[in-house]
Design a protein around this motif. Structure first.
Motif, mmCIF file in Angstrom:
data_model
loop_
_atom_site.group_PDB
_atom_site.id
_atom_site.type_symbol
_atom_site.label_atom_id
_atom_site.label_comp_id
_atom_site.label_asym_id
_atom_site.label_seq_id
_atom_site.Cartn_x
_atom_site.Cartn_y
_atom_site.Cartn_z
ATOM 1 N N ARG A 252 -10.996 -1.506 19.697
ATOM 2 C CA ARG A 252 -10.986 -2.675 20.599
ATOM 3 C C ARG A 252 -10.447 -2.273 21.967
ATOM 4 N NH1 ARG A 252 -14.042 -7.156 19.715
ATOM 5 N NH2 ARG A 252 -14.747 -6.722 17.653
ATOM 6 N N TRP A 253 -9.966 -1.043 22.104
ATOM 7 C CA TRP A 253 -9.299 -0.654 23.347
ATOM 8 C C TRP A 253 -10.088 0.359 24.154
ATOM 9 C CZ3 TRP A 253 -6.239 -4.440 23.342
ATOM 10 C CH2 TRP A 253 -5.671 -4.887 22.153
ATOM 11 N N LEU A 254 -10.725 1.310 23.445
ATOM 12 C CA LEU A 254 -11.462 2.329 24.200
ATOM 13 C C LEU A 254 -12.724 1.717 24.800
ATOM 14 C CD1 LEU A 254 -11.204 5.382 21.766
ATOM 15 C CD2 LEU A 254 -10.225 5.191 24.070
ATOM 16 N N PRO A 255 -13.142 2.216 25.968
ATOM 17 C CA PRO A 255 -14.359 1.651 26.562
ATOM 18 C C PRO A 255 -15.595 2.067 25.765
ATOM 19 C CG PRO A 255 -13.606 3.546 27.838
ATOM 20 C CD PRO A 255 -12.565 3.310 26.782
ATOM 21 N N ALA A 256 -16.610 1.176 25.740
ATOM 22 C CA ALA A 256 -17.888 1.531 25.112
ATOM 23 C C ALA A 256 -18.504 2.653 25.944
ATOM 24 C CB ALA A 256 -18.806 0.316 25.116
ATOM 25 N N PRO A 257 -19.133 3.662 25.371
ATOM 26 C CA PRO A 257 -19.401 3.859 23.943
ATOM 27 C C PRO A 257 -18.335 4.653 23.194
ATOM 28 C CG PRO A 257 -20.613 5.466 25.240
ATOM 29 C CD PRO A 257 -19.825 4.647 26.217
ATOM 30 N N LEU A 258 -17.223 5.008 23.897
ATOM 31 C CA LEU A 258 -16.202 5.804 23.204
ATOM 32 C C LEU A 258 -15.574 5.012 22.060
ATOM 33 C CD1 LEU A 258 -14.355 7.556 26.182
ATOM 34 C CD2 LEU A 258 -16.162 8.456 24.700
ATOM 35 N N HIS A 259 -15.689 3.686 22.113
ATOM 36 C CA HIS A 259 -15.076 2.851 21.078
ATOM 37 C C HIS A 259 -15.649 3.155 19.689
ATOM 38 C CE1 HIS A 259 -18.846 0.800 21.491
ATOM 39 N NE2 HIS A 259 -18.498 -0.243 20.772
ATOM 40 N N LEU A 260 -16.840 3.814 19.657
ATOM 41 C CA LEU A 260 -17.481 4.095 18.361
ATOM 42 C C LEU A 260 -16.932 5.358 17.701
ATOM 43 C CD1 LEU A 260 -21.272 3.503 19.104
ATOM 44 C CD2 LEU A 260 -19.710 2.024 17.815
ATOM 45 N N MET A 261 -16.285 6.206 18.496
ATOM 46 C CA MET A 261 -15.968 7.536 18.002
ATOM 47 C C MET A 261 -15.019 7.505 16.799
ATOM 48 S SD MET A 261 -17.925 9.489 19.394
ATOM 49 C CE MET A 261 -19.254 8.629 20.156
ATOM 50 N N SER A 262 -13.983 6.659 16.870
ATOM 51 C CA SER A 262 -13.033 6.644 15.745
ATOM 52 C C SER A 262 -13.708 6.047 14.509
ATOM 53 C CB SER A 262 -11.783 5.848 16.113
ATOM 54 O OG SER A 262 -12.163 4.550 16.506
ATOM 55 N N ALA A 263 -14.610 5.083 14.728
ATOM 56 C CA ALA A 263 -15.309 4.465 13.592
ATOM 57 C C ALA A 263 -16.186 5.507 12.896
ATOM 58 C CB ALA A 263 -16.148 3.284 14.073
ATOM 59 N N LEU A 264 -16.877 6.288 13.707
ATOM 60 C CA LEU A 264 -17.756 7.326 13.167
ATOM 61 C C LEU A 264 -16.925 8.372 12.412
ATOM 62 C CD1 LEU A 264 -20.657 8.347 13.116
ATOM 63 C CD2 LEU A 264 -20.234 9.492 15.293
#
Ligand SMILES: Cc1cc2nc3c(=O)[nH]c(=O)nc-3n(C[C@H](O)[C@H](O)[C@H](O)COP(=O)(O)OP(=O)(O)OC[C@H]3O[C@@H](n4cnc5c(N)ncnc54)[C@H](O)[C@@H]3O)c2cc1C
Length: 521
Positions: free
Chosen positions: A125-137
């Motif tokens: 919820r904090w990192l800017p898109a698209p970096l916000h996906l990296m931890s999820a991946l």
């Protein structure tokens, strides 16, 4: 619902005298596309239009509908529907009618692979898109480090590739070309694509796949949130949404299949020099209107407009227009025979009733199994299963692009899915499956193949009085509730333009974050 009439009691639809006559619009098809068109028209020209939605079935909502389980009397959806956060037009429609709180938003998914512990997927919820996906991946435990690197490389390439470059390729062609190995395609790309597009990566267009990964995941925070209805769709859309639209002055006529559409030859529809149209019901009742919106599925449109085929092909409304944007012009998009032949993809919903709870998660994505998604009763999200007083517990397993189940007996299918559930949820081992029901709609969605993408028509046809809506027209979206809602707004805009009014806006989606704007082409 008091505002609905049936075919036989709807004579007033054409009964206004010429003097007090409002300009009239008939919308054929009461699915989300037809309801969205009615909503947009009544909002844009309140009190100015006489709007009638005519639906073949006894209830509204179309494919977004439910059935009553005869054993328990409970109403369950034919197939669980979810909207993503990027479905802004659908969500806005629900908000406008006070129904948004009946969709529960989840920002976290759980991926379950039989050989690995559960993998939570929660974009930052904090990192800017698209970096916000990296931890999820990174949290997808069933993927190796090398596979995650491949996926990051693929997503990067996709962000840097314009849709026009890949529109003739299938997703699997592009993914293979970009070095994604078969296991990575199967365990990651296909898992997302099959559920979002309703078909497999060797059939769907890469441009459609790009839309899923970019607009649905990479472009904005919140885009991949899932919104799950907490009431059956027949109540949420077929009743509550439809009633709310009716209260704004739209007439709803159910159980009234329309046989064909024709141009109006009479002066009953006085116009600006352009004829209106007539929608003939199967029992011979004419519904005359200045404008007709055909909001039926791709496999129904051909029979409705068959007698218009020539005029659609020969219409000269395209003069001065880009031929690629006018249905009925001589490009591929105007070929009526093409629309009816769009390939379809089946989706199977497996409804299970058990004697005890088997899972506490609200839903899960299943990877490497026949089952693709499992949902706990959506009406049960806010209660813990343990505290429910019901003596049966309801679950739904969804299998999209379910062609492989055709060769299985129903019992084999249920046994396979049940074994997968027992493996995924240890509590299922001691549960008994009390009842099941398998619902497959072989034409659940049209397949977004590269050929289909080229042939999807715009809302505008070569006949001034006839406009198209439906998830299958050219909205840029695959077969989704969002696509259906956008299509209704596009068709409504055609009516408004004829009236000299501004078109109704289509929401362009969630605003892209600053980094996404720089990175995504
Ligand atoms: C199994 C399944 C699962 C799905 N899952 C999802 C999901 O999770 N998320 C999502 O966003 N989308 C999902 N979809 C897709 C979504 O349901 C559709 O894209 C959307 O509902 C289409 O709306 P529509 O109005 O274009 O068409 P429809 O819903 O098909 O509506 C067309 C209407 O026209 C009526 N009609 C047809 N012929 C006539 C006639 N001659 N006269 C009068 N009326 C007529 C029909 O009865 C119908 O009510 C799913 C679809 C299916 C089938």
């Amino acid at each position: 619902m008091t505002s609905m009439t049936s075919c036989t009691t709807s004579e007033q639809a054409n009964s206004q005298s010429a003097g007090d006559r409002k300009r009239s619009v008939v919308i054929v098809g009461g699915g989300l596309a037809g309801l969205s068109a009615a909503d947009a028209l009544v909002a844009a020209a309140p009190g100015e239009l006489d709007i009638t939605v005519i639906e073949a079935k006894r209830s509204l909502g179309g494919r977004a509908g439910s059935f009553t389980d005869p054993q328990s009397g409970t109403v369950v959806d034919y197939c669980q529907h979810v909207a993503m956060g990027c479905c802004t037009n659908f969500i806005a429609l629900m908000k406008r009618h006070g129904l948004a709180d009946q969709m529960k938003r989840f920002d976290r998914l759980t991926f379950l692979h039989p050989g690995h512990p559960p993998s939570p997927f929660q974009p930052s919820r904090w990192l800017p898109a698209p970096l916000h996906l990296m931890s999820a991946l990174a949290g997808l435990r069933y993927l190796s480090a090398a596979q995650k690197r491949q996926i990051r490389r693929g997503l990067w390439k996709l962000m840097r590739t314009k849709p026009a470059v890949i529109e003739r390729l299938t997703a699997s062609q592009w993914l293979t070309q970009e070095g994604q190995d078969p296991a990575t395609i199967r365990l990651f790309w296909d898992v997302i694509l099959v559920s979002a597009l309703g078909d497999e990566s060797n059939r769907v267009s890469m441009a459609a796949a790009r839309k899923v990964f970019i607009d649905g995941f990479a472009a904005a925070r919140g885009a991949s949130d899932v919104h799950v209805p907490t009431r059956p769709l027949s109540e949420l859309i077929g009743q509550s949404l439809a009633s709310s639209i009716a209260q704004r002055g739209v007439r709803l006529v159910c159980h009234c299949p329309i046989d064909r559409l024709e141009p109006s030859e009479t002066s009953e529809v006085p116009t600006d020099g352009m004829h209106g149209g007539v929608a003939w019901s199967v029992d011979g009742h004419p519904y005359r209107a200045d404008d007709v919106i055909a909001a039926v599925p791709w496999y129904r449109i051909e029979s409705l407009v068959q007698s218009l085929d020539d005029s659609i092909q020969q219409g000269d409304r395209s003069k001065g227009q880009d031929p690629s944007v006018v249905a009925g012009s001589s490009n591929d998009g105007g070929r009526l025979d093409r629309w009816g032949q769009f390939p379809s993809s089946p989706i199977t919903g497996l409804h299970l009733w058990t004697d005890r709870p088997i899972m506490t998660l609200p839903h899960a994505v299943m990877v490497g199994t026949l089952s693709q998604w499992v949902f706990r009763s959506p009406c049960d999200f806010d209660r813990s299963s343990e505290s429910s007083n019901d003596d049966r517990y309801y679950y739904q397993v969804v299998v999209s692009a379910s062609r492989q189940t055709r060769s299985m007996s129903q019992q084999d299918l249920v046994d396979t899915v049940w074994a997968e559930l027992v493996h995924a949820f240890p509590a299922a081992a001691s549960a008994q499956c009390l009842a099941h029901r398998v619902v497959t709609d072989p034409r659940s969605v049209f397949s977004v193949t590269p050929d289909v993408q080229r042939c999807r028509p715009p809302a505008r046809t070569a006949l001034p009085w006839l406009h198209l809506a439906g998830d299958w027209i050219d909205t840029g979206w695959p077969a989704t509730m969002e696509g259906a809602v956008i299509s209704g707004r596009l068709a409504a805009s055609e009516v408004l333009l004829r009236l000299g009014l501004p078109p109704c806006p289509v929401d362009a989606g969630l605003p892209r974050g600053w980094l996404a704007r720089r990175l995504i082409r």
